[in-house]
Scaffold this active site. Structure first.
Site, PDB file in Angstrom:
ATOM      1  N   ASN A 158      52.796  -2.762 -27.402  1.00  0.00           N
ATOM      2  CA  ASN A 158      52.021  -3.508 -28.401  1.00  0.00           C
ATOM      3  C   ASN A 158      52.276  -2.929 -29.780  1.00  0.00           C
ATOM      4  O   ASN A 158      53.051  -1.982 -29.932  1.00  0.00           O
ATOM      5  CB  ASN A 158      50.535  -3.492 -28.029  1.00  0.00           C
ATOM      6  N   LYS A 195      69.414  -3.170 -15.730  1.00  0.00           N
ATOM      7  CA  LYS A 195      69.108  -4.213 -16.712  1.00  0.00           C
ATOM      8  C   LYS A 195      69.133  -5.579 -15.999  1.00  0.00           C
ATOM      9  O   LYS A 195      70.113  -5.890 -15.309  1.00  0.00           O
ATOM     10  CB  LYS A 195      70.156  -4.173 -17.821  1.00  0.00           C
ATOM     11  N   PRO A 227      44.959   1.220 -14.993  1.00  0.00           N
ATOM     12  CA  PRO A 227      43.641   1.878 -14.899  1.00  0.00           C
ATOM     13  C   PRO A 227      43.024   1.984 -16.278  1.00  0.00           C
ATOM     14  O   PRO A 227      43.741   2.098 -17.276  1.00  0.00           O
ATOM     15  CB  PRO A 227      43.990   3.278 -14.373  1.00  0.00           C
ATOM     16  N   ASP A 228      41.702   1.922 -16.361  1.00  0.00           N
ATOM     17  CA  ASP A 228      41.014   2.132 -17.637  1.00  0.00           C
ATOM     18  C   ASP A 228      40.779   3.644 -17.779  1.00  0.00           C
ATOM     19  O   ASP A 228      39.947   4.222 -17.068  1.00  0.00           O
ATOM     20  CB  ASP A 228      39.696   1.343 -17.679  1.00  0.00           C
ATOM     21  N   ILE A 229      41.522   4.247 -18.681  1.00  0.00           N
ATOM     22  CA  ILE A 229      41.488   5.714 -18.826  1.00  0.00           C
ATOM     23  C   ILE A 229      40.118   6.176 -19.300  1.00  0.00           C
ATOM     24  O   ILE A 229      39.529   7.121 -18.764  1.00  0.00           O
ATOM     25  CB  ILE A 229      42.596   6.169 -19.810  1.00  0.00           C
ATOM     26  N   PHE A 241      37.298   3.094 -28.807  1.00  0.00           N
ATOM     27  CA  PHE A 241      37.733   2.236 -29.913  1.00  0.00           C
ATOM     28  C   PHE A 241      37.812   0.809 -29.420  1.00  0.00           C
ATOM     29  O   PHE A 241      38.131   0.582 -28.242  1.00  0.00           O
ATOM     30  CB  PHE A 241      39.118   2.679 -30.429  1.00  0.00           C
ATOM     31  N   LYS A 279      31.203  -4.142 -25.648  1.00  0.00           N
ATOM     32  CA  LYS A 279      32.134  -3.179 -25.035  1.00  0.00           C
ATOM     33  C   LYS A 279      31.491  -1.793 -24.917  1.00  0.00           C
ATOM     34  O   LYS A 279      31.642  -1.100 -23.930  1.00  0.00           O
ATOM     35  CB  LYS A 279      33.402  -3.102 -25.899  1.00  0.00           C
ATOM     36  N   LYS A 320      31.062  -0.092 -21.373  1.00  0.00           N
ATOM     37  CA  LYS A 320      31.766   1.162 -21.091  1.00  0.00           C
ATOM     38  C   LYS A 320      30.831   2.373 -21.124  1.00  0.00           C
ATOM     39  O   LYS A 320      31.265   3.506 -20.921  1.00  0.00           O
ATOM     40  CB  LYS A 320      32.914   1.358 -22.088  1.00  0.00           C
TER      41      LYS A 320
HETATM   42  O1  C5P Z   1      38.644  -2.752 -23.071  1.00  0.00           O
HETATM   43  P1  C5P Z   1      39.438  -2.314 -24.226  1.00  0.00           P
HETATM   44  O2  C5P Z   1      40.889  -2.112 -23.919  1.00  0.00           O
HETATM   45  O3  C5P Z   1      39.280  -3.115 -25.478  1.00  0.00           O
HETATM   46  O4  C5P Z   1      38.817  -0.869 -24.577  1.00  0.00           O
HETATM   47  C1  C5P Z   1      39.256  -0.131 -25.645  1.00  0.00           C
HETATM   48  C2  C5P Z   1      38.910   1.305 -25.438  1.00  0.00           C
HETATM   49  O5  C5P Z   1      39.187   1.703 -24.095  1.00  0.00           O
HETATM   50  C3  C5P Z   1      39.763   2.216 -26.295  1.00  0.00           C
HETATM   51  O6  C5P Z   1      38.993   3.358 -26.549  1.00  0.00           O
HETATM   52  C4  C5P Z   1      40.948   2.514 -25.399  1.00  0.00           C
HETATM   53  O7  C5P Z   1      41.603   3.710 -25.744  1.00  0.00           O
HETATM   54  C5  C5P Z   1      40.290   2.584 -24.028  1.00  0.00           C
HETATM   55  N1  C5P Z   1      41.143   2.137 -22.922  1.00  0.00           N
HETATM   56  C6  C5P Z   1      41.630   3.045 -22.009  1.00  0.00           C
HETATM   57  N2  C5P Z   1      42.386   2.610 -20.956  1.00  0.00           N
HETATM   58  C7  C5P Z   1      42.689   1.304 -20.818  1.00  0.00           C
HETATM   59  C8  C5P Z   1      42.216   0.370 -21.753  1.00  0.00           C
HETATM   60  C9  C5P Z   1      41.453   0.821 -22.801  1.00  0.00           C
HETATM   61  O8  C5P Z   1      41.347   4.222 -22.136  1.00  0.00           O
HETATM   62  N3  C5P Z   1      43.427   0.923 -19.798  1.00  0.00           N
END
Ligand code: C5P
Length: 402
Positions: free
Chosen positions: A210, A289, A305-307, A323, A337, A341
């Site tokens: 991105n 490729k 995964p959502d870190i 953020f 959010k 979260k």
């Molecule tokens: O849900 P969203 O992606 O908008 O959430 C943004 C926040 O979650 C940011 O702090 C981003 O660094 C964190 N995030 C993460 N792992 C992901 C997606 C978002 O840590 N896979």
């Protein structure tokens, strides 16, 4: 936040070719509203005329301990008593040695010893001189004495050699000086920051990423360092120069970022997730490729995964900050959010305004509501975020002491 305007800085210039860059530093300081008093060593005057600095600062320049232009003959006391700081740029190897040993045999070294304010130095010398064990010892001693050491940088040197020893550029120095003045609200704290985009492999040469540049995350890491924290910066692909004293861990994909976070997070007090983590990764990336043909190509994507959620849900999570980059309805989506979260603090901005820009807007969301910050450079926004966060962090660790 601490502003540089109205500060009084004694700019010490010692003998080295980088003295010419000190003239630009003096000009930039004046532009920021700092009152600048230049003091030069005798050898510095061989490189640049005192008149150059006098013209730039509007003040006479001093270099002689025995100068009788001051009534009491005590320039070394007079200049430092109401100074906010002494900044020596460039600081030669000889000058660092003098400082480390407390020598006072000219006006600049004497006022450094007599000062009652912080001292910062910007070393500049040939790379062999910088790497010499004597200089290494002197620099370590100065660090122990609380002296701010900015740089040196590496690159081509005036002598034609390449390596460490170039004085930092004046803009960078001014940035470091400003950082030095920031309140040490996070002293003794360990802060983990994620920054930049992630890159999810499609094949040997392609991937999904991105537009995040990492600017905000790197600014947050820098602001946390300025506030006295020990900072680990886990960064996705970015061309930015990381802050020198952060521990940098470079990663590519979201999975790698998660692994690096999981390894580091147990000893952290604070986690700030600034990274723009890709929401999906490619299920079966190709080792080679992918060849184009006339058919539609379908990529199978699986959610990453959502870190941040991973960290928040740890049995003993650090204080977590998120953020949110939204393209519309910032207040509504950011607050949603933050609740979803389960975060005490979330910083939100509009993507179209923030992506790749140096100047942006940021709104902080916490239990008290929304706090829009004035539009400004990302480092200034990051400093305000860190100041706000430090207050909430203190409250969370010691609720009786607001
Ligand atoms: O849900 P969203 O992606 O908008 O959430 C943004 C926040 O979650 C940011 O702090 C981003 O660094 C964190 N995030 C993460 N792992 C992901 C997606 C978002 O840590 N896979």
């Amino acid at each position: 936040m601490t502003d540089l305007a109205k500060k009084r800085i004694v700019l010490g210039v010692s003998g080295g070719i980088a003295a010419y860059k000190a003239a630009e530093l003096a000009r930039l300081m004046m532009k920021r509203g700092i009152e600048v008093q230049v003091v030069m060593t005798e050898s510095a005057t061989r490189f640049v005329s005192p008149l150059t600095f006098q013209a730039l600062t509007g003040r006479p320049v001093f270099s002689d301990l025995w100068d009788n232009r001051l009534d009491n003959g005590m320039a070394h006391i007079d200049f430092t008593r109401d100074a906010s700081a002494v900044v020596v740029a460039p600081a030669s190897a000889d000058f660092l040695a003098k400082l480390a040993h407390g020598n006072a045999d000219d006006l600049l070294s004497t006022l450094c010893l007599a000062r009652a304010c912080p001292l910062m130095v910007a070393p500049a010398m040939n790379r062999q001189m910088w790497e010499h064990p004597a200089t290494r010892r002197n620099v370590s001693q100065l660090k122990r004495d609380g002296v701010g050491i900015f740089g040196p940088g590496s690159g081509e040197q005036a002598c034609g050699e390449e390596g460490m020893g170039r004085m930092l550029e004046p803009e960078e120095l001014l940035f470091d000086i400003e950082g030095f003045f920031q309140p040490k609200r996070l002293s003794g704290r360990k802060v983990l920051v994620t920054a930049g985009p992630t890159f999810e492999v499609i094949d040997a040469v392609r991937g999904i990423t991105n537009l995040s540049s990492g600017k905000m995350g790197y600014a947050v890491a820098r602001a946390a360092l300025e506030a006295g924290a020990e900072v680990t910066l886990i960064s996705g692909p970015s061309c930015l120069k990381p802050p020198a004293s952060a521990k940098l861990i470079k990663v590519t994909s979201a999975q790698e970022m998660l692994g690096a976070v999981q390894e580091a997070v147990s000893e952290m007090d604070i986690f700030i997730g600034v990274a723009a983590v890709a929401d999906y990764y490619v299920l079966n990336p190709s080792e080679h490729k992918i060849k184009k043909d006339a058919h539609i190509l379908t990529l199978e994507l699986a959610p990453n995964p959502d870190i941040l959620a991973n960290v928040v849900n740890l049995p003993k999570p650090p204080f977590c900050v998120g953020f949110a980059a939204e393209s519309e309805s910032l207040f509504e989506f950011a607050e949603m959010k933050r609740h979803r979260k389960n975060l005490p603090l979330l910083a939100g901005n509009l993507v179209q305004d923030a992506i790749n820009n140096d100047i942006s807007e940021l709104t902080l969301f916490d239990d008290e509501g929304a706090h829009p910050l004035p539009r400004g450079p990302k480092i200034q926004l990051a400093r305000q975020l860190i100041a706000h966060m430090a207050k909430l962090y203190d409250l969370s660790t010691n609720p009786k002491n607001p």
